[in-house]
Scaffold this active site. Structure first.
Site, PDB file in Angstrom:
ATOM      1  N   SER A   1       0.841  -1.207   0.000  1.00 54.19           N
ATOM      2  CA  SER A   1       0.000   0.000   0.000  1.00 54.19           C
ATOM      3  C   SER A   1       0.871   1.250   0.000  1.00 54.19           C
ATOM      4  CB  SER A   1      -0.910   0.023   1.228  1.00 54.19           C
ATOM      5  OG  SER A   1      -1.682  -1.145   1.264  1.00 54.19           O
TER       6      SER A   1
ATOM      7  N   SER B   1      -2.209 -11.368  -3.030  1.00 59.95           N
ATOM      8  CA  SER B   1      -2.260 -12.297  -4.178  1.00 59.95           C
ATOM      9  C   SER B   1      -1.202 -13.391  -4.027  1.00 59.95           C
ATOM     10  CB  SER B   1      -2.115 -11.537  -5.503  1.00 59.95           C
ATOM     11  OG  SER B   1      -1.171 -10.503  -5.472  1.00 59.95           O
TER      12      SER B   1
HETATM   13  N1  LIG Z   1      -5.737 -14.573   6.923  1.00 58.40           N
HETATM   14  C1  LIG Z   1      -5.243 -13.442   6.388  1.00 58.40           C
HETATM   15  N2  LIG Z   1      -4.164 -13.506   5.573  1.00 58.40           N
HETATM   16  C2  LIG Z   1      -3.683 -12.375   5.019  1.00 58.40           C
HETATM   17  N3  LIG Z   1      -4.209 -11.121   5.229  1.00 58.40           N
HETATM   18  C3  LIG Z   1      -5.287 -11.023   6.037  1.00 58.40           C
HETATM   19  C4  LIG Z   1      -5.841 -12.178   6.650  1.00 58.40           C
HETATM   20  N4  LIG Z   1      -6.899 -11.778   7.415  1.00 58.40           N
HETATM   21  C5  LIG Z   1      -7.006 -10.455   7.262  1.00 58.40           C
HETATM   22  N5  LIG Z   1      -6.039  -9.988   6.444  1.00 58.40           N
HETATM   23  C6  LIG Z   1      -5.979  -8.571   6.022  1.00 58.40           C
HETATM   24  O1  LIG Z   1      -6.417  -8.572   4.668  1.00 58.40           O
HETATM   25  C7  LIG Z   1      -5.500  -7.914   3.825  1.00 58.40           C
HETATM   26  C8  LIG Z   1      -5.192  -8.752   2.584  1.00 58.40           C
HETATM   27  O2  LIG Z   1      -6.238  -8.711   1.681  1.00 58.40           O
HETATM   28  P1  LIG Z   1      -5.983  -9.138   0.177  1.00 58.40           P
HETATM   29  O3  LIG Z   1      -7.274  -8.988  -0.523  1.00 58.40           O
HETATM   30  O4  LIG Z   1      -4.825  -8.379  -0.349  1.00 58.40           O
HETATM   31  O5  LIG Z   1      -5.594 -10.696   0.329  1.00 58.40           O
HETATM   32  S1  LIG Z   1      -5.492 -11.815  -0.794  1.00 58.40           S
HETATM   33  O6  LIG Z   1      -4.804 -11.223  -1.955  1.00 58.40           O
HETATM   34  O7  LIG Z   1      -6.834 -12.264  -1.150  1.00 58.40           O
HETATM   35  O8  LIG Z   1      -4.723 -12.923  -0.185  1.00 58.40           O
HETATM   36  C9  LIG Z   1      -4.225  -7.730   4.601  1.00 58.40           C
HETATM   37  O9  LIG Z   1      -3.806  -6.412   4.257  1.00 58.40           O
HETATM   38  P2  LIG Z   1      -2.289  -6.017   3.914  1.00 58.40           P
HETATM   39  O10 LIG Z   1      -1.599  -5.975   5.242  1.00 58.40           O
HETATM   40  O11 LIG Z   1      -2.428  -4.651   3.305  1.00 58.40           O
HETATM   41  O12 LIG Z   1      -1.696  -7.006   2.971  1.00 58.40           O
HETATM   42  C10 LIG Z   1      -4.636  -7.896   6.061  1.00 58.40           C
HETATM   43  O13 LIG Z   1      -4.864  -6.621   6.625  1.00 58.40           O
HETATM   44  N1  LIG Z   2       9.780   1.642   2.212  1.00 58.44           N
HETATM   45  C1  LIG Z   2       9.422   1.678   3.483  1.00 58.44           C
HETATM   46  N2  LIG Z   2      10.249   2.183   4.419  1.00 58.44           N
HETATM   47  C2  LIG Z   2       9.860   2.216   5.716  1.00 58.44           C
HETATM   48  N3  LIG Z   2       8.672   1.780   6.192  1.00 58.44           N
HETATM   49  C3  LIG Z   2       7.819   1.264   5.300  1.00 58.44           C
HETATM   50  C4  LIG Z   2       8.140   1.183   3.912  1.00 58.44           C
HETATM   51  N4  LIG Z   2       7.104   0.606   3.265  1.00 58.44           N
HETATM   52  C5  LIG Z   2       6.173   0.364   4.211  1.00 58.44           C
HETATM   53  N5  LIG Z   2       6.604   0.759   5.422  1.00 58.44           N
HETATM   54  C6  LIG Z   2       5.836   0.643   6.678  1.00 58.44           C
HETATM   55  O1  LIG Z   2       5.509  -0.732   6.850  1.00 58.44           O
HETATM   56  C7  LIG Z   2       4.172  -0.854   7.314  1.00 58.44           C
HETATM   57  C8  LIG Z   2       3.386  -1.748   6.349  1.00 58.44           C
HETATM   58  O2  LIG Z   2       3.315  -1.104   5.091  1.00 58.44           O
HETATM   59  P1  LIG Z   2       2.055  -1.270   4.149  1.00 58.44           P
HETATM   60  O3  LIG Z   2       2.302  -0.422   2.963  1.00 58.44           O
HETATM   61  O4  LIG Z   2       0.803  -1.052   4.914  1.00 58.44           O
HETATM   62  O5  LIG Z   2       2.191  -2.813   3.764  1.00 58.44           O
HETATM   63  P2  LIG Z   2       1.141  -3.771   3.058  1.00 58.44           P
HETATM   64  O6  LIG Z   2       0.195  -2.930   2.261  1.00 58.44           O
HETATM   65  O7  LIG Z   2       1.975  -4.679   2.204  1.00 58.44           O
HETATM   66  O8  LIG Z   2       0.470  -4.513   4.185  1.00 58.44           O
HETATM   67  C9  LIG Z   2       3.606   0.544   7.434  1.00 58.44           C
HETATM   68  O9  LIG Z   2       3.699   0.963   8.785  1.00 58.44           O
HETATM   69  C10 LIG Z   2       4.513   1.377   6.561  1.00 58.44           C
HETATM   70  O10 LIG Z   2       4.633   2.705   7.002  1.00 58.44           O
END
Ligand SMILES: Nc1ncnc2c1ncn2[C@@H]1O[C@H](COP(=O)(O)OS(=O)(=O)O)[C@@H](OP(=O)(O)O)[C@H]1O
Ligand SMILES: Nc1ncnc2c1ncn2[C@@H]1O[C@H](COP(=O)(O)OP(=O)(O)O)[C@@H](O)[C@H]1O
Length: 215
Positions: A44, A111
């Site tokens: 993100s 994904s």
């Molecule tokens: N079981 C489990 N595994 C992984 N992630 C989980 C799960 N449950 C909730 N979350 C939250 O859902 C976000 C991921 O959603 P996505 O739609 O990207 O997942 S997927 O592509 O269908 O696997 C993911 O967000 P990101 O941290 O931004 O990746 C989590 O906040």
């Molecule tokens: N390039 C970066 N350098 C330092 N911190 C980062 C960097 N990218 C993400 N973060 C920190 O890591 C955490 C997770 O990032 P996020 O973008 O939400 O990851 P995702 O969408 O893959 O779950 C957040 O607190 C974000 O501020």
């Protein structure tokens, strides 16, 4: 007249304004930048930084973020394998529409399964006007330990405690891409800044001719 999936007796409606005309209007070429990686890997963050950078250059993008789409379009889906597959399929279809609309569509989802990502890639047509596919994958290749240490949402802690089942990287698999266009890694143990990551993608878009129309 044809049958597609469960839809029978359907017709393809031709539309008066085409992709090339929309691209000319926007002075850019539609494409999909698909960002994959573990939760907490920075998907993100890259998506936000990239869309802001494109905006400052006068380029129209739209972010499809997995978490956000699960608040609406995909709120009927959970995290079991078939739900994730359907989640990715739907987002792939939406991304295809955005690219057809002429936008730079940034999809940011875990994904985790290779076959689902490959199916999305296969949905996007090759662009005849640039030497690149209109689907690019960016792999946020960050170590699980870093993602877990960040744990911005506290989900890894819950997963380790067994309070979330089937969490990616803990007790559900993440299959790294074998064919991504770009991989973001730590260098000497340091993660590139969000601006640097976005800059790398923008340079790629520029180099491949996506930030101009010139058809
Ligand atoms: N079981 C489990 N595994 C992984 N992630 C989980 C799960 N449950 C909730 N979350 C939250 O859902 C976000 C991921 O959603 P996505 O739609 O990207 O997942 S997927 O592509 O269908 O696997 C993911 O967000 P990101 O941290 O931004 O990746 C989590 O906040
Ligand atoms: N390039 C970066 N350098 C330092 N911190 C980062 C960097 N990218 C993400 N973060 C920190 O890591 C955490 C997770 O990032 P996020 O973008 O939400 O990851 P995702 O969408 O893959 O779950 C957040 O607190 C974000 O501020």
């Amino acid at each position: 007249m044809s049958t597609v999936g469960n839809a029978t007796n359907i017709f393809w409606q031709e539309l008066p304004v085409g992709r090339l005309e929309r691209q000319k209007l926007l002075n850019q070429k539609g494409c999909v930048v698909w960002i994959t990686g573990l939760s907490g890997s920075g998907k993100s963050t890259l998506a936000c930084s990239l869309s802001r950078e494109l905006y400052t250059r006068g380029k129209l993008s739209y972010v499809l973020d997995g978490d956000n789409l699960r608040h609406g379009l995909n709120k009927d889906l959970g995290f079991k394998a078939e739900d994730r597959t359907e989640n990715i399929r739907r987002v792939g279809e939406v991304a295809k529409l955005f690219a057809d609309a002429g936008l730079i569509c940034i999809a940011s989802l875990i994904s985790p399964y290779r076959k689902d990502r490959d199916a999305c890639r296969a949905m996007l047509p090759d662009n005849n006007f640039v030497e690149a596919s209109s689907f690019w994958m960016v792999y946020m290749n960050m170590p699980l330990a870093l993602c877990e240490q960040r744990d911005a949402k506290g989900l890894y802690k819950l997963a380790r405690a067994g309070k979330i089942k089937g969490f990616t990287g803990i007790d559900d698999p993440y299959e790294p891409p074998l064919n991504c266009e770009m991989e973001i890694n730590e260098k000497d143990g340091v993660c590139p800044t969000p601006g640097a990551m976005a800059g790398e993608v923008v340079s790629y878009l520029e180099e491949k001719g996506y930030l101009h129309d010139n058809i």
